[in-house]
Design an enzyme around this catalytic site. Structure first.
Site, PDB file in Angstrom:
ATOM      1  N   ARG A   1       0.846  -1.188   0.000  1.00  0.00           N
ATOM      2  CA  ARG A   1       0.000   0.000   0.000  1.00  0.00           C
ATOM      3  C   ARG A   1       0.879   1.234   0.000  1.00  0.00           C
ATOM      4  NH1 ARG A   1      -2.983  -2.628  -1.980  1.00  0.00           N
ATOM      5  NH2 ARG A   1      -4.996  -3.477  -1.269  1.00  0.00           N
TER       6      ARG A   1
ATOM      7  N   GLU B   1      -2.716   7.676  -4.788  1.00  0.00           N
ATOM      8  CA  GLU B   1      -3.032   7.186  -6.140  1.00  0.00           C
ATOM      9  C   GLU B   1      -4.271   7.890  -6.708  1.00  0.00           C
ATOM     10  OE1 GLU B   1      -3.279   2.955  -6.680  1.00  0.00           O
ATOM     11  OE2 GLU B   1      -1.527   2.587  -5.425  1.00  0.00           O
TER      12      GLU B   1
ATOM     13  N   HIS C   1       0.136   0.200 -10.433  1.00  0.00           N
ATOM     14  CA  HIS C   1      -0.632  -0.721  -9.598  1.00  0.00           C
ATOM     15  C   HIS C   1      -1.069  -1.951 -10.403  1.00  0.00           C
ATOM     16  CE1 HIS C   1      -3.202  -0.771  -5.694  1.00  0.00           C
ATOM     17  NE2 HIS C   1      -2.901  -2.009  -6.077  1.00  0.00           N
TER      18      HIS C   1
END
Length: 329
Positions: free
Chosen positions: A241, A270, A288
């Protein structure tokens, strides 16, 4: 019999949608992007069940809007976007998709390790530019991987799989001790790994791979203080994360040479990156894609669908995060 209404916040692989359609009325967002907050809250008003993404914030406001909700399935292994305690208080089961993306994410961690160590993206850019003058003995010197020390921060499913893949490179493995003191027998017995405090892991690791969940304790775990404790030659990789790393501090550490390189698949805010990160040649930056293999994404869709259908029938989902709401444990 009236079929339940299911809303899917963004299109997922067709196998999962087909499974849902066999037992529910399914509506899928027609937007190929994360829904805005208002779009999401409006879309779930008539939903009995929802499959959503990590970008969807599932909290009290969401549950208020989805007043008919009988279950929520996260299309992700991480679930820091869900207020599980609030869901439990309201008696709503929620789930995630662990296991099915373990190998894919571990493999991507290794892709980032090698890309950062051997300057793959940087040198690819030089070659594509047409400006490479030809081979030279001092050009593009990178770091060895074989025989070095790998530090695993978060020795769960994905961290363990990443560490196990080091066997082919004869690496020494360290992993971060847990607050509970629980060890990882697989790493201890198979790799002879050492369970160590954070500061020792930072000081001795040549490569640090992050796999821990995002919690209040892990948010900004990697800040300038942590970078100063790492080797100047160290490579930091994050497939967990984004907010585990304080991104502004990472930019400073990479610019100053506090650490040698970083490979990131996730970001603090993000899809935005910290200012200056994109300009750094010693940062490998991916959008990602840790679970982005066909088999993993289809398995995630299947598991999310099976989780939600179980919730809608009052049964325990395969990977429920709060099974007590169903009178199960």
């Amino acid at each position: 019999m009236t079929l339940p209404n299911v809303f899917v916040t963004r299109k997922i692989p067709e196998n999962g949608l087909e499974l849902l359609r066999s037992r529910a009325k399914v509506r899928v967002s027609d937007q190929d992007r994360p829904l805005t907050r208002q779009e999401l809250l409006l879309a779930v008003r008539e939903a009995d069940g929802v499959i959503g993404l990590l970008s969807d914030r599932i909290d009290a406001e969401f549950f208020d809007a989805a007043s008919r909700l009988r279950g929520y399935a996260n299309y992700a292994v991480g679930y820091d976007n869900i207020d599980v305690a609030e869901a439990t208080r309201r008696g709503i089961p929620v789930s995630n998709t662990p296991d099915v993306l373990t190998k894919a994410t571990a493999e991507l961690a290794w892709a980032l390790i090698f890309a950062a160590a051997r300057r793959v993206v940087e040198t690819d850019g030089v070659m594509r530019s047409g400006l490479w003058p030809g081979w030279g003995p001092l050009q593009f010197i990178g770091a060895d991987v074989s025989g070095k020390t790998l530090g695993i921060v978060g020795a769960g499913r994905i961290g363990t799989a990443t560490a196990m893949m080091s066997r082919g490179f004869d690496m020494r493995v360290l992993y971060l001790e847990s607050p509970s003191g629980r060890r990882n027998p697989a790493l201890d017995d198979t790799l002879g790994a050492e369970c160590v405090p954070f500061d020792r892991l930072l000081a001795e690791s040549d490569f640090v791979s992050v796999h821990c969940p995002l919690t209040p304790d892990t948010r900004h775990l990697f800040d300038m203080d942590a970078f100063r404790k790492m080797k100047n030659s160290a490579v930091l990789v994050n497939t967990a994360r984004g907010p585990v790393i304080k991104e502004d501090d990472l930019v400073r550490a990479l610019r100053s040479g506090e650490i040698a390189a970083a490979g990131l698949d996730v970001y603090e805010n993000e899809p935005r990156m910290a200012e200056g990160l994109a300009a750094l040649s010693n940062a490998v930056l991916l959008p990602h894609v840790g679970s982005a293999t066909r088999s993993s994404r289809e398995a995630m869709a299947d598991l999310a669908a099976r989780n939600l259908l179980a919730m809608l029938s009052g049964q325990k989902p395969p990977t429920c995060l709060n099974p007590k709401v169903l009178g199960l444990s």
